[in-house]
Design an enzyme around this catalytic site. Sequence first.
Site: not given
Ligand code: 13P
Ligand code: G3H
Ligand code: ZN
Length: 323
Positions: A228, A271, A93, A268, A56, A115, A225
């Site tokens: 989790s 979390s 990401d 994806n 990210s 995005d 996305h």
């Molecule tokens: P979660 O927060 O559900 O793990 O999603 C991660 C995600 O979409 C990263 O782009």
């Molecule tokens: O979609 C978001 C991902 O979980 C990345 O999270 O921006 O805190 O690294 P972050």
């Molecule tokens: Zn995401």
Amino acid sequence: MLHYKELGLVNSRDLFKAAVKGGYAIPAFNFNNLEQMQAIIGACVETKSPVILQVSKGARKYANQTLLQYLAKGAVEYAKELGYAIPIVLHLDHGDSFETCKSCIETGFSSVMIDGSHLSYDENVKVTRQVVEFAHQFDVTVEGELGVLAGIEDEVSAEHSSYTRPEEVEDFVKKTGVDSLAISIGTSHGAFKFKVKPGELPPPLRFDILEEVEKRIPGFPIVLHGASSVPQDIVAEINQYGGKMENAAGVPEDQLRKAAASAVCKINIDSDGRLAMTAAIRKVFIEKPGEFDPRNYLGPARDKLRELYKHKIINVLGSANRV
Ligand code: 13P
Ligand code: G3H
Ligand code: ZN
């Protein structure tokens, strides 16, 4: 310009083609540090799964761009050393602008997400098209997004979700030339996805929207996305060892399994990994209050993470033994 092929990475095109055909999804696991990377590669080599290493904007800032390149190169070599050269994609990401995507492409990423889901439809098409035109010159694949997920998307925070409108997908894919499309069917980011009381089930994903999308762009790679599952045993462990995570809830794994069998070819997960590491670290700190060597709490966190990823690959995504 550092091209991803020099690092031994691959783009996502062939992986997605095989995943759509085979009815499974490629894991896209986020990483920010060495232990997460070790856990991902260890799990994927052991299960013989292809993988998308996902970074990210926050992770780029945290880990340093130069170190990231070498970590990715290291991941390729590490996999070989562990005994199996799995295909590895390095993916941006939630890219928030053309400039961010360009900078990643120029420094070794093999895949980027732009995005534009928070923009108007026309603005989303415009910026996505711009990224695709640049990326494809270097054989880098591009993920776009239609529809908004609730929760935090990097620095983009959306309070309410809006489902993807199936009537837009064909036009979007045609006008932008994207290689894959993230859609919103009821998943959301973070560990508090649904407001459910203990024992209650979260609302099911909108498979009707997914089916409608598939009808309009048959065989086109779809991305989920916010996938989790927020395992309740891990949340309980966190709370047992001094944490405070009330009403954390995620997407049930059987629904993700069903999605993976369809055109959904990238799932994806971030979390759940954060939860696993947190539970392991909290346990060490409570059970051994004198512990101060990071290897002795990051090590167990890495082991728990690796087990979690293996479980996802084998039992949820179905990507084991696909290389
Ligand atoms: P979660 O927060 O559900 O793990 O999603 C991660 C995600 O979409 C990263 O782009
Ligand atoms: O979609 C978001 C991902 O979980 C990345 O999270 O921006 O805190 O690294 P972050
Ligand atoms: Zn995401």
